[in-house]
Design a protein around this motif. Sequence first.
Motif, PDB file in Angstrom:
ATOM      1  N   GLU A 118      37.653  71.717   1.016  1.00 22.74           N
ATOM      2  CA  GLU A 118      38.604  72.826   1.120  1.00 22.74           C
ATOM      3  C   GLU A 118      39.929  72.338   1.704  1.00 22.74           C
ATOM      4  O   GLU A 118      41.008  72.703   1.224  1.00 22.74           O
ATOM      5  CB  GLU A 118      37.998  73.916   2.009  1.00 22.74           C
ATOM      6  CG  GLU A 118      38.716  75.232   1.932  1.00 22.74           C
ATOM      7  CD  GLU A 118      37.976  76.298   2.729  1.00 22.74           C
ATOM      8  OE1 GLU A 118      38.605  76.842   3.657  1.00 22.74           O
ATOM      9  OE2 GLU A 118      36.799  76.561   2.417  1.00 22.74           O
ATOM     10  N   HIS A 121      41.657  70.221  -0.985  1.00 19.22           N
ATOM     11  CA  HIS A 121      42.261  71.103  -1.995  1.00 19.22           C
ATOM     12  C   HIS A 121      43.508  71.788  -1.432  1.00 19.22           C
ATOM     13  O   HIS A 121      44.501  71.960  -2.144  1.00 19.22           O
ATOM     14  CB  HIS A 121      41.255  72.146  -2.496  1.00 19.22           C
ATOM     15  CG  HIS A 121      40.224  71.579  -3.409  1.00 19.22           C
ATOM     16  ND1 HIS A 121      40.506  71.144  -4.676  1.00 19.22           N
ATOM     17  CD2 HIS A 121      38.903  71.357  -3.225  1.00 19.22           C
ATOM     18  CE1 HIS A 121      39.419  70.679  -5.248  1.00 19.22           C
ATOM     19  NE2 HIS A 121      38.418  70.793  -4.378  1.00 19.22           N
ATOM     20  N   ASN A 125      47.167  71.410  -2.985  1.00 22.41           N
ATOM     21  CA  ASN A 125      47.936  72.590  -3.378  1.00 22.41           C
ATOM     22  C   ASN A 125      49.302  72.663  -2.700  1.00 22.41           C
ATOM     23  O   ASN A 125      50.174  73.394  -3.159  1.00 22.41           O
ATOM     24  CB  ASN A 125      47.140  73.864  -3.102  1.00 22.41           C
ATOM     25  CG  ASN A 125      46.014  74.045  -4.102  1.00 22.41           C
ATOM     26  OD1 ASN A 125      46.101  73.579  -5.236  1.00 22.41           O
ATOM     27  ND2 ASN A 125      44.949  74.694  -3.676  1.00 22.41           N
TER      28      ASN A 125
END
Length: 185
Positions: A118, A121, A125
């Motif tokens: 997480e 990511h 992002n």
Amino acid sequence: MKEKDLIQKLREGNTSAYNYLFSEYYSWLCNYMLQLTNDRIIAEDLVQEVLIKFWEKRKTIAINSSLKSYLFKSCYNAFLQHIRSKKIQFDRLDKMHWEVVSEATFENSLTETDIRLEKLHSLINQLPLRCRQIFILNKLNKKKYKEIALDMGISIKTVENQMSKALHFLRENAVLLIFMNLFYS
């Protein structure tokens, strides 16, 4: 000594002509390479390699310009080859780094893995759109730089620059995350 005579003597294997060549050009070539490499040892090593190759191939070398220009161009090409080899070594290290990260991820519990993925990511992002797209195509879709460049209609150099930015950003922030986990866990 005239350049034509020097080249002829070098082709014949005259060691005193080679010594003259070495004493005449070595310092200039080292200073030139030092400007390119910013490392005296690497500069001297590359110049020595160029001069050794010159001696080994002296019979077949075609010098279309001046001897000085030929030697400087040879040094520049040796520098480019040195940079390419460093990039290949960096790419191998980067690949090993990602393999270790993925192996370590599978060794941890599922909850820790989910948290780290997480965070990864989240970092991905945060990359600018084009940078993120290129990174995902390369690292997750396993596309080569050339393929990405063709698919996106950009140059390979642009892909290289964007990947460099992405990796730099991720490394910096991954170190920050590790640091924060050490002190705030």
